[in-house]
Design a protein around this motif. Sequence first.
Motif, PDB file in Angstrom:
ATOM      1  N   ALA A 173       0.599   9.148  -1.097  1.00 29.50           N
ATOM      2  CA  ALA A 173      -0.535  10.217  -1.316  1.00 29.50           C
ATOM      3  C   ALA A 173      -1.011  10.873   0.033  1.00 29.50           C
ATOM      4  N   SER A 190       8.892   2.053  -7.913  1.00 28.30           N
ATOM      5  CA  SER A 190       7.888   1.701  -8.948  1.00 28.30           C
ATOM      6  C   SER A 190       7.377   0.127  -8.924  1.00 28.30           C
ATOM      7  N   ARG A 217       0.778  -1.120   0.073  1.00 31.46           N
ATOM      8  CA  ARG A 217      -0.063   0.105  -0.096  1.00 31.46           C
ATOM      9  C   ARG A 217       0.897   1.310  -0.068  1.00 31.46           C
ATOM     10  N   ASP A 235       1.656   3.325  -2.490  1.00 30.71           N
ATOM     11  CA  ASP A 235       0.924   4.301  -3.282  1.00 30.71           C
ATOM     12  C   ASP A 235       0.053   5.161  -2.157  1.00 30.71           C
ATOM     13  N   LYS A 243       6.625  12.352  -3.553  1.00 29.78           N
ATOM     14  CA  LYS A 243       6.571  11.729  -4.752  1.00 29.78           C
ATOM     15  C   LYS A 243       7.444  10.594  -4.750  1.00 29.78           C
ATOM     16  N   SER A 244       7.387   9.472  -5.560  1.00 25.62           N
ATOM     17  CA  SER A 244       7.955   8.426  -5.671  1.00 25.62           C
ATOM     18  C   SER A 244       9.558   8.567  -5.834  1.00 25.62           C
ATOM     19  N   LYS A 260       5.638  -0.530  -5.536  1.00 25.89           N
ATOM     20  CA  LYS A 260       4.316  -0.075  -5.329  1.00 25.89           C
ATOM     21  C   LYS A 260       3.380  -0.998  -6.210  1.00 25.89           C
ATOM     22  N   SER A 261       3.905  -1.524  -7.239  1.00 27.36           N
ATOM     23  CA  SER A 261       3.215  -2.350  -8.035  1.00 27.36           C
ATOM     24  C   SER A 261       3.145  -3.826  -7.805  1.00 27.36           C
TER      25      SER A 261
END
Lengths: 178, 69
Positions: free
Chosen positions: B12, B33, B6, B8, B17-18, B36-37
């Motif tokens: 938020a 990235s 979680r 992302d 920012k990543s 996150k995925s």
Amino acid sequence: MLYDPRLARLARIMNVGVWVGLMSLPLSFFWVVFTDGLAAAALSDAFSEIHISPDMPLATGVAVLAVGSFALIAAMAALWHMHRLLMCYQSGEAISPRTARIILRIGQSLLVAALMSILSVPIQTVLLTLHNPTGQRSVAIGIDTQDMGFVLAGGLLVLIGWVMREAVGLAEDNAAIV
Amino acid sequence: MQIVVRLDVMLALRKMKSKDLAQIVGITEQNISLLKSGKVKGIRFETLAKICEVLECQPGDLLEAVEEA
């Protein structure tokens, strides 16, 4: 990626040695051809354990050289793969599927070179004594320390190639852990 | 059971920012990235601890065990 700059430097130095080997092996081959090394007298010196008829035709000498060239070709293949491996190390590529494959190829080439060397002796001695009178023909079988060295080194590199494949798998797994 | 990341959501919530998180934590933006995925095979405790420190959260805020669909 390789982190130790000494590895790339050593790879560069070793590559020079590999290139010297790659150049000198065929040169020695042609040296034999162009310095009357295929004549019966010269071959008698090289194969002192057998009697070679002075009437042995040149074609037999060529055939003997051709048989001996198989081991030379395999040795050159091993040197070529060593060059490819050292180029990878120079560019920082150490543990990769490609380097694992190349190490395996070096081992296989050395094993083939050893096998060709061992097999060539009986074939060459049969060819050399083919023109001898009946009862004076012979076949020699020999394994020298160089052959044993190639077998051991080749076998070890084949094993290391297989282990490297496992290492590559582990490295890829490790790379997928952040 | 699978682990869902979680990250992302936390990014938020913290309005970060990543790219900035990657720079502070010391891993590549590509790895953030992938994280996150959920396309990573694992996360080192050291990395997890750094992310929690930056985002001021607990590991449970970032990782959730859910039943596989």
